[in-house]
Design a protein around this motif. Structure first.
Motif, PDB file in Angstrom:
ATOM      1  N   MET A   1      -1.468  53.484  44.210  1.00 47.12           N
ATOM      2  CA  MET A   1      -2.045  54.717  43.723  1.00 47.12           C
ATOM      3  C   MET A   1      -0.938  55.594  43.146  1.00 47.12           C
ATOM      4  N   ALA A   2      -1.231  56.247  42.052  1.00 48.26           N
ATOM      5  CA  ALA A   2      -0.307  57.189  41.426  1.00 48.26           C
ATOM      6  C   ALA A   2      -1.113  58.401  40.994  1.00 48.26           C
ATOM      7  N   ILE A   3      -0.469  59.531  40.966  1.00 45.64           N
ATOM      8  CA  ILE A   3      -1.114  60.735  40.465  1.00 45.64           C
ATOM      9  C   ILE A   3      -0.543  60.997  39.090  1.00 45.64           C
ATOM     10  N   LEU A   4      -1.416  61.021  38.110  1.00 43.55           N
ATOM     11  CA  LEU A   4      -0.959  61.192  36.731  1.00 43.55           C
ATOM     12  C   LEU A   4      -0.846  62.670  36.396  1.00 43.55           C
ATOM     13  N   ASP A   5       0.370  63.170  36.460  1.00 43.89           N
ATOM     14  CA  ASP A   5       0.641  64.547  36.072  1.00 43.89           C
ATOM     15  C   ASP A   5       0.764  64.620  34.559  1.00 43.89           C
ATOM     16  N   ILE A   6       0.752  65.848  34.052  1.00 41.05           N
ATOM     17  CA  ILE A   6       0.778  66.044  32.608  1.00 41.05           C
ATOM     18  C   ILE A   6       2.037  65.452  31.974  1.00 41.05           C
ATOM     19  N   HIS A   7       3.164  65.488  32.667  1.00 42.89           N
ATOM     20  CA  HIS A   7       4.383  64.934  32.067  1.00 42.89           C
ATOM     21  C   HIS A   7       4.282  63.423  31.893  1.00 42.89           C
ATOM     22  N   ILE A   8       3.585  62.744  32.787  1.00 46.86           N
ATOM     23  CA  ILE A   8       3.385  61.298  32.637  1.00 46.86           C
ATOM     24  C   ILE A   8       2.464  61.027  31.455  1.00 46.86           C
ATOM     25  N   LEU A   9       1.411  61.808  31.339  1.00 42.10           N
ATOM     26  CA  LEU A   9       0.480  61.627  30.217  1.00 42.10           C
ATOM     27  C   LEU A   9       1.168  61.897  28.882  1.00 42.10           C
ATOM     28  N   ARG A  10       1.968  62.944  28.839  1.00 44.95           N
ATOM     29  CA  ARG A  10       2.688  63.249  27.593  1.00 44.95           C
ATOM     30  C   ARG A  10       3.708  62.166  27.266  1.00 44.95           C
ATOM     31  N   ALA A  11       4.464  61.743  28.269  1.00 42.98           N
ATOM     32  CA  ALA A  11       5.455  60.684  28.044  1.00 42.98           C
ATOM     33  C   ALA A  11       4.770  59.406  27.581  1.00 42.98           C
ATOM     34  N   GLY A  12       3.650  59.085  28.201  1.00 41.44           N
ATOM     35  CA  GLY A  12       2.905  57.886  27.815  1.00 41.44           C
ATOM     36  C   GLY A  12       2.378  57.971  26.402  1.00 41.44           C
ATOM     37  N   ALA A  13       1.922  59.155  26.023  1.00 45.45           N
ATOM     38  CA  ALA A  13       1.427  59.343  24.654  1.00 45.45           C
ATOM     39  C   ALA A  13       2.566  59.205  23.653  1.00 45.45           C
ATOM     40  N   LEU A  14       3.714  59.803  23.961  1.00 44.60           N
ATOM     41  CA  LEU A  14       4.851  59.741  23.045  1.00 44.60           C
ATOM     42  C   LEU A  14       5.455  58.343  22.970  1.00 44.60           C
ATOM     43  N   ALA A  15       5.538  57.674  24.106  1.00 49.65           N
ATOM     44  CA  ALA A  15       6.163  56.342  24.147  1.00 49.65           C
ATOM     45  C   ALA A  15       5.183  55.229  23.806  1.00 49.65           C
ATOM     46  N   GLY A  16       3.903  55.526  23.861  1.00 51.66           N
ATOM     47  CA  GLY A  16       2.900  54.528  23.503  1.00 51.66           C
ATOM     48  C   GLY A  16       2.607  53.501  24.582  1.00 51.66           C
ATOM     49  N   PHE A  17       2.860  53.820  25.842  1.00 52.50           N
ATOM     50  CA  PHE A  17       2.558  52.832  26.877  1.00 52.50           C
ATOM     51  C   PHE A  17       1.169  52.979  27.467  1.00 52.50           C
ATOM     52  N   PHE A  18       0.398  53.971  27.017  1.00 55.58           N
ATOM     53  CA  PHE A  18      -1.011  54.055  27.390  1.00 55.58           C
ATOM     54  C   PHE A  18      -1.843  53.541  26.218  1.00 55.58           C
ATOM     55  N   SER A  19      -2.929  52.893  26.528  1.00 60.65           N
ATOM     56  CA  SER A  19      -3.820  52.396  25.479  1.00 60.65           C
ATOM     57  C   SER A  19      -4.392  53.568  24.694  1.00 60.65           C
ATOM     58  N   PRO A  20      -4.470  53.430  23.379  1.00 61.06           N
ATOM     59  CA  PRO A  20      -5.024  54.508  22.555  1.00 61.06           C
ATOM     60  C   PRO A  20      -6.477  54.792  22.917  1.00 61.06           C
ATOM     61  N   GLY A  21      -6.853  56.046  22.811  1.00 65.04           N
ATOM     62  CA  GLY A  21      -8.245  56.429  23.012  1.00 65.04           C
ATOM     63  C   GLY A  21      -8.635  56.715  24.447  1.00 65.04           C
ATOM     64  N   LEU A  22      -7.753  56.456  25.402  1.00 63.53           N
ATOM     65  CA  LEU A  22      -8.082  56.742  26.793  1.00 63.53           C
ATOM     66  C   LEU A  22      -7.838  58.218  27.082  1.00 63.53           C
ATOM     67  N   THR A  23      -8.771  58.839  27.793  1.00 60.26           N
ATOM     68  CA  THR A  23      -8.622  60.237  28.179  1.00 60.26           C
ATOM     69  C   THR A  23      -8.657  60.336  29.693  1.00 60.26           C
ATOM     70  N   VAL A  24      -8.001  61.351  30.208  1.00 63.71           N
ATOM     71  CA  VAL A  24      -7.968  61.548  31.659  1.00 63.71           C
ATOM     72  C   VAL A  24      -9.376  61.774  32.198  1.00 63.71           C
ATOM     73  N   GLN A  25     -10.162  62.531  31.457  1.00 62.40           N
ATOM     74  CA  GLN A  25     -11.507  62.865  31.914  1.00 62.40           C
ATOM     75  C   GLN A  25     -12.406  61.634  32.061  1.00 62.40           C
ATOM     76  N   ARG A  26     -12.239  60.660  31.202  1.00 64.37           N
ATOM     77  CA  ARG A  26     -13.143  59.501  31.202  1.00 64.37           C
ATOM     78  C   ARG A  26     -12.500  58.212  31.697  1.00 64.37           C
ATOM     79  N   HIS A  27     -11.161  58.116  31.664  1.00 67.98           N
ATOM     80  CA  HIS A  27     -10.489  56.846  31.941  1.00 67.98           C
ATOM     81  C   HIS A  27      -9.327  56.984  32.914  1.00 67.98           C
ATOM     82  N   TYR A  28      -9.430  57.895  33.866  1.00 67.47           N
ATOM     83  CA  TYR A  28      -8.305  58.163  34.771  1.00 67.47           C
ATOM     84  C   TYR A  28      -7.827  56.888  35.457  1.00 67.47           C
ATOM     85  N   LEU A  29      -8.746  56.103  35.991  1.00 67.22           N
ATOM     86  CA  LEU A  29      -8.350  54.902  36.737  1.00 67.22           C
ATOM     87  C   LEU A  29      -7.653  53.879  35.842  1.00 67.22           C
TER      88      LEU A  29
END
Length: 76
Positions: A1-29
């Motif tokens: 389990m991990a808690i996705l803080d805003i800095h992780i989400l921003r880093a993931g968006a900038l680095a591209g390690f999160f799949s495109p189109g996923l949002t915290v509200q709908r795809h947190y898991l």
């Protein structure tokens, strides 16, 4: 389990390690699993990767905000 803080989400968006189109509200898991997979792939504990990302994002706020703006992402 991990808690996705805003800095992780921003880093993931900038680095591209999160799949495109996923949002915290709908795809947190799914985002959480992708972060954990990254952590495993790097052989780094999720808590240490989180701390490193936080430190890096906070160490260069002007650069990070500029990159977020260029990418069309919210900086606040």
């Amino acid at each position: 389990m991990a808690i996705l803080d805003i800095h992780i989400l921003r880093a993931g968006a900038l680095a591209g390690f999160f799949s495109p189109g996923l949002t915290v509200q709908r795809h947190y898991l799914e985002l959480e699993e992708e972060f954990l997979m990254l952590s495993r792939g790097l052989d780094v504990q999720p808590s240490k990767l989180d701390a490193l990302m936080w430190y890096q994002m906070m160490s260069a706020p002007t650069i990070v905000h500029g990159l977020l703006s260029q990418a069309g992402l919210k900086a606040a």
